[in-house]
Write a protein that holds these residues in place. Sequence first.
Motif, PDB file in Angstrom:
ATOM      1  N   ILE A  22       1.030  -3.573 -15.815  1.00 38.81           N
ATOM      2  CA  ILE A  22       0.782  -3.203 -14.422  1.00 38.81           C
ATOM      3  C   ILE A  22       2.035  -3.520 -13.622  1.00 38.81           C
ATOM      4  N   TYR A  23       2.560  -2.515 -12.900  1.00 41.27           N
ATOM      5  CA  TYR A  23       3.775  -2.674 -12.109  1.00 41.27           C
ATOM      6  C   TYR A  23       3.518  -2.112 -10.712  1.00 41.27           C
ATOM      7  N   PRO A  24       3.621  -2.936  -9.675  1.00 42.26           N
ATOM      8  CA  PRO A  24       3.417  -2.419  -8.324  1.00 42.26           C
ATOM      9  C   PRO A  24       4.404  -1.311  -7.958  1.00 42.26           C
ATOM     10  N   GLN A  25       5.654  -1.433  -8.411  1.00 38.46           N
ATOM     11  CA  GLN A  25       6.658  -0.423  -8.120  1.00 38.46           C
ATOM     12  C   GLN A  25       7.534  -0.222  -9.354  1.00 38.46           C
ATOM     13  N   ASP A  57      -4.332   0.895  -9.549  1.00 39.71           N
ATOM     14  CA  ASP A  57      -3.008   0.821  -8.936  1.00 39.71           C
ATOM     15  C   ASP A  57      -2.062   0.014  -9.825  1.00 39.71           C
ATOM     16  N   GLY A  58      -0.842   0.505  -9.976  1.00 44.55           N
ATOM     17  CA  GLY A  58       0.159  -0.159 -10.797  1.00 44.55           C
ATOM     18  C   GLY A  58       0.171   0.273 -12.240  1.00 44.55           C
ATOM     19  N   ARG A 114      -3.749   6.858  -2.704  1.00 34.89           N
ATOM     20  CA  ARG A 114      -3.109   6.754  -4.022  1.00 34.89           C
ATOM     21  C   ARG A 114      -1.851   7.625  -4.094  1.00 34.89           C
ATOM     22  N   HIS A 133       3.394   6.862 -13.149  1.00 31.83           N
ATOM     23  CA  HIS A 133       3.120   5.587 -12.479  1.00 31.83           C
ATOM     24  C   HIS A 133       2.246   5.832 -11.262  1.00 31.83           C
ATOM     25  N   SER A 135       0.563   4.040  -7.757  1.00 31.34           N
ATOM     26  CA  SER A 135       0.765   2.949  -6.804  1.00 31.34           C
ATOM     27  C   SER A 135      -0.012   3.249  -5.525  1.00 31.34           C
ATOM     28  N   ARG A 136       0.106   2.339  -4.568  1.00 32.35           N
ATOM     29  CA  ARG A 136      -0.558   2.492  -3.274  1.00 32.35           C
ATOM     30  C   ARG A 136       0.434   2.981  -2.230  1.00 32.35           C
ATOM     31  N   LEU A 217       4.829  -9.851  -8.863  1.00 34.57           N
ATOM     32  CA  LEU A 217       4.384  -9.471  -7.543  1.00 34.57           C
ATOM     33  C   LEU A 217       5.405  -8.560  -6.889  1.00 34.57           C
ATOM     34  N   PRO A 218       4.977  -7.670  -5.984  1.00 32.09           N
ATOM     35  CA  PRO A 218       5.924  -6.762  -5.331  1.00 32.09           C
ATOM     36  C   PRO A 218       6.847  -7.524  -4.407  1.00 32.09           C
TER      37      PRO A 218
END
Length: 368
Positions: A22-25, A57-58, A114, A133, A135-136, A217-218
């Motif tokens: 899982i990757y926020p960005q 997400d992520g 999304r 990918h 993300s939010r 964390l982002p």
Amino acid sequence: MTSLQAAHADGVCLRYPDSLGIYPQVTQENAAAMLIRAISLAQSTPFGWGYIDKPPDGSLFLVFQTPQLQCPPDGIVYQDREQKYYLPCGNNKELEVCEVKLGFVPGVDQFAYRVRRRFRMYKGGHPQLMLIHYSRGQSTTIVPSLNSPARNYPLRPVNEPAIFVLGERQGQKVYPNGVAPPLAASADRGIVQFNMPPNVGAGAGMGGMGGMGAGPLPGNPAAMLAHQNSNMEVLERRAQRERGMSMFLAFRSRLRRSWRWAADEAENISTRTLALTRYRRNHEYMNEVFMHARLTIPVFAGDKKASASPPYSIFKLSDLEENWCAKTAAEVEELKNKAAARKQAADAARDQLRDVPMGGLAISDPVP
């Protein structure tokens, strides 16, 4: 229509089997590096058939694009249009990014927030390897007319075996038990085509990608990059171990054949020839050992009058008397002085004990 063709209509795709975390960005540098390194990983790891449905997400996926399905549906409805742009990555490489925003899952999300980004190497890599990918982004209200399921549920089960998408084993299927089903049951054989588009670059990669667990964390790009690199190295080492095992098995097979050939050759050589060869070899070894002695030691050099010197010839009597004897005498004198001092101290302690009166102590008195 076969089962695999029907699953294609529902959005089945070829995915890398392990979780990528899982990757926020995901930055463009990370995406380009992962796509380049995924080339060698795809050559040693078979991709499996599966769906991408309502990903959290992520989420990050590595997908192999087939002519039947360019972009697999994911169960998300997007209110915005997908934007496509290209980014240079250096060394004549170019990254294609497709971004779409304002997505939502019908019946689950209250707002459209999304974001989906698709990355692939347009130049300098393999354009059929694609990173997806999720993300939010900024949220907005959902258009009521679009709030309907994006695909038909339940999704069709897919029992097709995994398949190699790149490398020497490209197109080879990998069955769970290593046994292929009968030909009659393989109606979907040959349905997958691995065609390279004309804009394929000459990129090559080393290593793997992926990993288990959540990302950092982002807001910390350095930590995110380090985490992604560590995940890549995990799968890279695993792929290297698999390649090393295959190389070892091939080497062992060649070694066994060479042993058999050597045994066959030994049977064709006579015993007299073997003995003569060993005799010459042993005398060559002995000649190397005694060559140095013959040139340096007079006895071996041919001087019969020369004799070996006695072992104590390195010592001189005058040196022994001046150094060793004097040193030994000084040490003995020092030891005598220490012994006399210890004896004197012991005698003084005994005299003090005799002078202490013993009559003043009673049994009932406490001992201090």
